[in-house]
Design an enzyme around this catalytic site. Structure first.
Site, PDB file in Angstrom:
ATOM      1  N   GLY A   5      12.788  32.202 -22.498  1.00  0.00           N
ATOM      2  CA  GLY A   5      13.523  33.030 -21.541  1.00  0.00           C
ATOM      3  C   GLY A   5      14.838  32.405 -21.127  1.00  0.00           C
ATOM      4  O   GLY A   5      15.671  32.024 -21.946  1.00  0.00           O
ATOM      5  N   GLY A   6      15.015  32.314 -19.806  1.00  0.00           N
ATOM      6  CA  GLY A   6      16.258  31.755 -19.274  1.00  0.00           C
ATOM      7  C   GLY A   6      16.511  30.341 -19.762  1.00  0.00           C
ATOM      8  O   GLY A   6      17.665  29.904 -19.864  1.00  0.00           O
ATOM      9  N   GLY A  46      42.984  36.300 -47.894  1.00  0.00           N
ATOM     10  CA  GLY A  46      42.786  36.210 -46.444  1.00  0.00           C
ATOM     11  C   GLY A  46      42.245  34.858 -46.041  1.00  0.00           C
ATOM     12  O   GLY A  46      42.593  34.320 -44.979  1.00  0.00           O
ATOM     13  N   ALA A  47      41.408  34.280 -46.901  1.00  0.00           N
ATOM     14  CA  ALA A  47      40.812  32.988 -46.554  1.00  0.00           C
ATOM     15  C   ALA A  47      41.886  31.900 -46.483  1.00  0.00           C
ATOM     16  O   ALA A  47      41.793  30.962 -45.686  1.00  0.00           O
ATOM     17  CB  ALA A  47      39.729  32.620 -47.551  1.00  0.00           C
TER      18      ALA A  47
HETATM   19  C1  HXC Z   1       5.038  30.106 -14.372  1.00  0.00           C
HETATM   20  C2  HXC Z   1       4.403  28.956 -16.252  1.00  0.00           C
HETATM   21  C3  HXC Z   1       5.438  29.565 -17.012  1.00  0.00           C
HETATM   22  C4  HXC Z   1       6.287  30.480 -16.328  1.00  0.00           C
HETATM   23  C5  HXC Z   1       4.362  28.246 -18.302  1.00  0.00           C
HETATM   24  N1  HXC Z   1       3.775  28.163 -17.101  1.00  0.00           N
HETATM   25  N2  HXC Z   1       5.373  29.107 -18.274  1.00  0.00           N
HETATM   26  N3  HXC Z   1       4.223  29.229 -14.955  1.00  0.00           N
HETATM   27  N4  HXC Z   1       6.043  30.702 -15.003  1.00  0.00           N
HETATM   28  N5  HXC Z   1       7.298  31.083 -16.953  1.00  0.00           N
HETATM   29  C6  HXC Z   1       2.622  27.344 -16.712  1.00  0.00           C
HETATM   30  C7  HXC Z   1       1.330  27.803 -17.381  1.00  0.00           C
HETATM   31  O1  HXC Z   1       0.738  28.831 -16.634  1.00  0.00           O
HETATM   32  C8  HXC Z   1       0.522  26.527 -17.337  1.00  0.00           C
HETATM   33  O2  HXC Z   1       0.026  26.359 -16.038  1.00  0.00           O
HETATM   34  C9  HXC Z   1       1.566  25.456 -17.551  1.00  0.00           C
HETATM   35  O3  HXC Z   1       2.818  26.051 -17.202  1.00  0.00           O
HETATM   36  C10 HXC Z   1       1.663  25.000 -18.978  1.00  0.00           C
HETATM   37  O4  HXC Z   1       1.791  26.144 -19.817  1.00  0.00           O
HETATM   38  P1  HXC Z   1       1.004  26.289 -21.190  1.00  0.00           P
HETATM   39  O5  HXC Z   1       1.155  27.693 -21.627  1.00  0.00           O
HETATM   40  O6  HXC Z   1      -0.374  25.724 -21.042  1.00  0.00           O
HETATM   41  O7  HXC Z   1       1.857  25.279 -22.102  1.00  0.00           O
HETATM   42  P2  HXC Z   1       2.137  25.380 -23.659  1.00  0.00           P
HETATM   43  O8  HXC Z   1       0.897  25.724 -24.400  1.00  0.00           O
HETATM   44  O9  HXC Z   1       2.868  24.122 -24.002  1.00  0.00           O
HETATM   45  O10 HXC Z   1       3.142  26.608 -23.872  1.00  0.00           O
HETATM   46  C11 HXC Z   1       4.436  26.539 -23.327  1.00  0.00           C
HETATM   47  C12 HXC Z   1       5.071  27.954 -23.426  1.00  0.00           C
HETATM   48  C13 HXC Z   1       4.132  28.978 -22.689  1.00  0.00           C
HETATM   49  C14 HXC Z   1       5.222  28.340 -24.882  1.00  0.00           C
HETATM   50  C15 HXC Z   1       6.446  27.845 -22.782  1.00  0.00           C
HETATM   51  O11 HXC Z   1       3.791  28.470 -21.405  1.00  0.00           O
HETATM   52  C16 HXC Z   1       4.772  30.316 -22.506  1.00  0.00           C
HETATM   53  O12 HXC Z   1       4.834  31.118 -23.472  1.00  0.00           O
HETATM   54  N6  HXC Z   1       5.199  30.611 -21.304  1.00  0.00           N
HETATM   55  C17 HXC Z   1       5.837  31.891 -20.985  1.00  0.00           C
HETATM   56  C18 HXC Z   1       7.163  31.933 -21.647  1.00  0.00           C
HETATM   57  C19 HXC Z   1       7.988  33.156 -21.337  1.00  0.00           C
HETATM   58  O13 HXC Z   1       7.763  34.219 -21.924  1.00  0.00           O
HETATM   59  N7  HXC Z   1       8.888  32.987 -20.404  1.00  0.00           N
HETATM   60  C20 HXC Z   1       9.852  34.022 -20.141  1.00  0.00           C
HETATM   61  C21 HXC Z   1      10.053  34.034 -18.701  1.00  0.00           C
HETATM   62  S1  HXC Z   1      11.200  35.287 -18.390  1.00  0.00           S
HETATM   63  P3  HXC Z   1      -1.356  25.610 -15.732  1.00  0.00           P
HETATM   64  O14 HXC Z   1      -1.527  25.794 -14.261  1.00  0.00           O
HETATM   65  O15 HXC Z   1      -2.385  26.313 -16.558  1.00  0.00           O
HETATM   66  O16 HXC Z   1      -1.135  24.198 -16.137  1.00  0.00           O
HETATM   67  C22 HXC Z   1      12.670  34.521 -18.187  1.00  0.00           C
HETATM   68  C23 HXC Z   1      13.728  35.489 -17.776  1.00  0.00           C
HETATM   69  C24 HXC Z   1      15.074  34.878 -17.751  1.00  0.00           C
HETATM   70  O17 HXC Z   1      12.826  33.373 -18.294  1.00  0.00           O
HETATM   71  C25 HXC Z   1      16.078  35.863 -18.208  1.00  0.00           C
HETATM   72  C26 HXC Z   1      17.163  35.248 -18.973  1.00  0.00           C
HETATM   73  C27 HXC Z   1      18.135  36.198 -19.554  1.00  0.00           C
END
Ligand code: HXC
Length: 479
Positions: A145-146, A374-375
């Protein structure tokens, strides 16, 4: 009894491994989120999952932040964002580079719009600082994401092989939405971003290597657009290689780069992405330069969309930060075909043209074997404002290669007598392609021997030293 590992200490260790000894002063170590929804009051890691503060690298100030994936997944909430934004503000005030060590699940889901606005406030500052201070993103773990859009706004992205992954939406979301089962590596591994997407400028073997590359990049860049790049020790170049005379025979243009720049100083960026053009930093007589070179080893060195965008952003970055440009040309043209045309080679090739034309840093071009159409113009020609254009003897410069040209201008003669082809090719080469033709009209300043190249390039750059006027020129818009 085993000692508990303190994850913040681990982040601190990464920062201290990057920066000069005892130079880091942490800011905001006690900050925590105040969210109570979703039982978050029980999960309030100290520092809110990010370590921030000023430090020094090789004696020069930098602002650093390092995210902690063990604290709420390194996710970014309001306080986490405020700490990074404050760091970016400190860098703006101190006019120093920013290095981010990233490892984050993106916007903290539980904080909702506050997390999204937190990212917005970082993006806003990334853009405001673009072209003003160097920004380097070092991706050391999965980032979503961000957490990937901020690096995309920065100047250089370095990914740690096997550990770093970058995607806008993670595999779980992809599965839920498109039912596609995809691994972290296939979705956003370092190889994908180094070879195919072009997101990663460099791939590091491990965290120590990533930090080492970061220091090397910083060494070529000024602290800000208002400073000059640091000067390193001067060194000699390698011997200039003999490149094959036959224009269709490939060779590695990196051997020519080695014959121009100080020994061992070439630091290639985007090595595996669009390898038909080579870009990277180097030094000549100790002074930082940016090198752009066509690579005859790949696609015969043709320019295509990826190569144009890769080179354009590099040229803009060098210009923004006052790094002079050295262009080595051996280009048969733009890659022809429906795929390139339909995908926008006109629009995207224009980016490279624009980047060279607007660049105000010293610019030197050497035409090695050929420059067509052009290149020729795009690759930092005299008409685009190059300060000096040299050509090696025998280099061919023309609207197009002899084969194509003869078929157009001698169409009737060839229809009557196809046996005249060789004679007409020879005539075209002699009349239209000899470097004396562009030299006559100052499109080429001097025809020089390959062995003179380094000396002539260095002398030109030396003569232009006083043309370097530090100051804000433009941003480094993502391409
Ligand atoms: C809250 C989060 C989180 C999130 C991970 N965690 N991502 N908590 N918000 N975005 C937490 C999990 O719940 C977990 O908590 C701990 O962090 C570790 O995550 P895991 O999944 O166990 O780790 P891993 O297997 O290493 O995987 C990492 C990951 C996965 C691939 C990043 O966590 C994931 O897919 N997260 C979501 C990613 C995503 O789609 N983010 C987009 C957000 S939207 P616990 O308590 O169990 O330890 C965004 C919008 C911005 O960012 C816009 C920009 C233009």
């Amino acid at each position: 009894m085993t000692e508990a590992i303190d994850p913040r200490a681990d982040r601190l260790a990464r920062i201290t491994a990057l920066v000069d000894l005892d130079s880091f002063s942490e800011v905001g170590s006690r900050a925590r989120h105040r969210v109570t929804a979703f039982g978050m009051e029980r999960k309030r890691p100290e520092g809110d999952g990010v370590v921030t503060g000023p430090a020094r690298v090789h004696g020069r100030p930098v602002e650093v932040f390092a995210q902690d994936p063990t604290a709420l997944g390194g996710s970014l909430g309001e306080v986490h964002a405020a700490k990074i934004a404050a760091g970016l503000d400190r860098a703006a005030r101190a006019r120093c580079p920013v290095v981010g060590l990233l490892d984050s699940g993106g916007a903290r889901i539980q904080e909702g719009v506050a997390a999204l606005d937190g990212y917005g406030s970082i993006f806003f500052r990334n853009v405001a600082l673009s072209g003003r201070v160097p920004q380097i993103s070092v991706v050391l773990g999965p980032c979503a994401g961000g957490a990937v859009y901020s690096p995309a706004l920065t100047d250089i992205v370095i990914m740690q092989r096997d550990k770093a992954h970058m995607f806008v939406t993670g595999p779980r979301v992809v599965r839920a939405v498109t039912f596609e089962d995809v691994s972290l590596a296939d979705l956003g591994g370092a190889d994908i971003h180094a070879q195919t997407s072009g997101v990663a400028h460099m791939v590091a073997d491990d965290a120590a290597h990533a930090l080492d590359l970061t220091r090397r990049v910083l060494d070529y860049l000024p602290s800000s657009c208002e400073d000059l790049p640091p000067i390193g020790p001067a060194g000699a170049a390698d011997e200039m290689p003999r490149v094959p005379k036959d224009h269709r025979e490939p060779y590695d243009v990196r051997s020519v780069i080695a014959g121009v720049v100080d020994f061992g100083t070439f630091l290639e960026l985007h090595e595996q992405f669009a390898p038909n053009v080579v870009v990277g930093f180097a030094r000549i007589e100790g002074h930082a330069v940016g090198v752009v070179a066509n690579q005859p080893l790949v696609l015969a060195g043709c320019l295509d969309i990826d190569a144009s965008e890769k080179a354009a952003r590099f040229v803009r970055m060098c210009d923004a930060f006052g790094v002079p440009l050295v262009t080595l040309v051996d280009v048969p043209g733009f890659l022809p075909g429906t795929g390139q045309e339909a995908s926008g080679i006109i629009r995207k090739g224009a980016k490279l043209l624009y980047a060279f034309a607007e660049a105000t840093v010293p610019r030197v071009t050497v035409i090695l074997r050929k420059a067509f159409g052009g290149a020729y113009i795009v690759m930092n020609s005299k008409s685009l404002g190059a300060d000096a254009v040299f050509s090696w003897p025998g280099a061919e410069i023309a609207v197009m290669g002899a084969e194509g040209a003869v078929d157009v201008i001698y169409r009737r003669e060839l229809a009557e007598d196809a046996g005249r082809r060789e004679e007409l090719l020879t005539r075209y080469r002699a009349e239209a392609m000899d470097p004396s033709v562009p030299a006559d009209r100052l499109s080429v300043d001097e025809v020089i021997e390959p062995g003179e190249t380094r000396a002539r390039v260095a002398a030109t750059l030396r003569s232009l030293e006083r043309s370097m006027r530090p100051g804000y020129r433009h941003d480094n818009l993502p391409q």
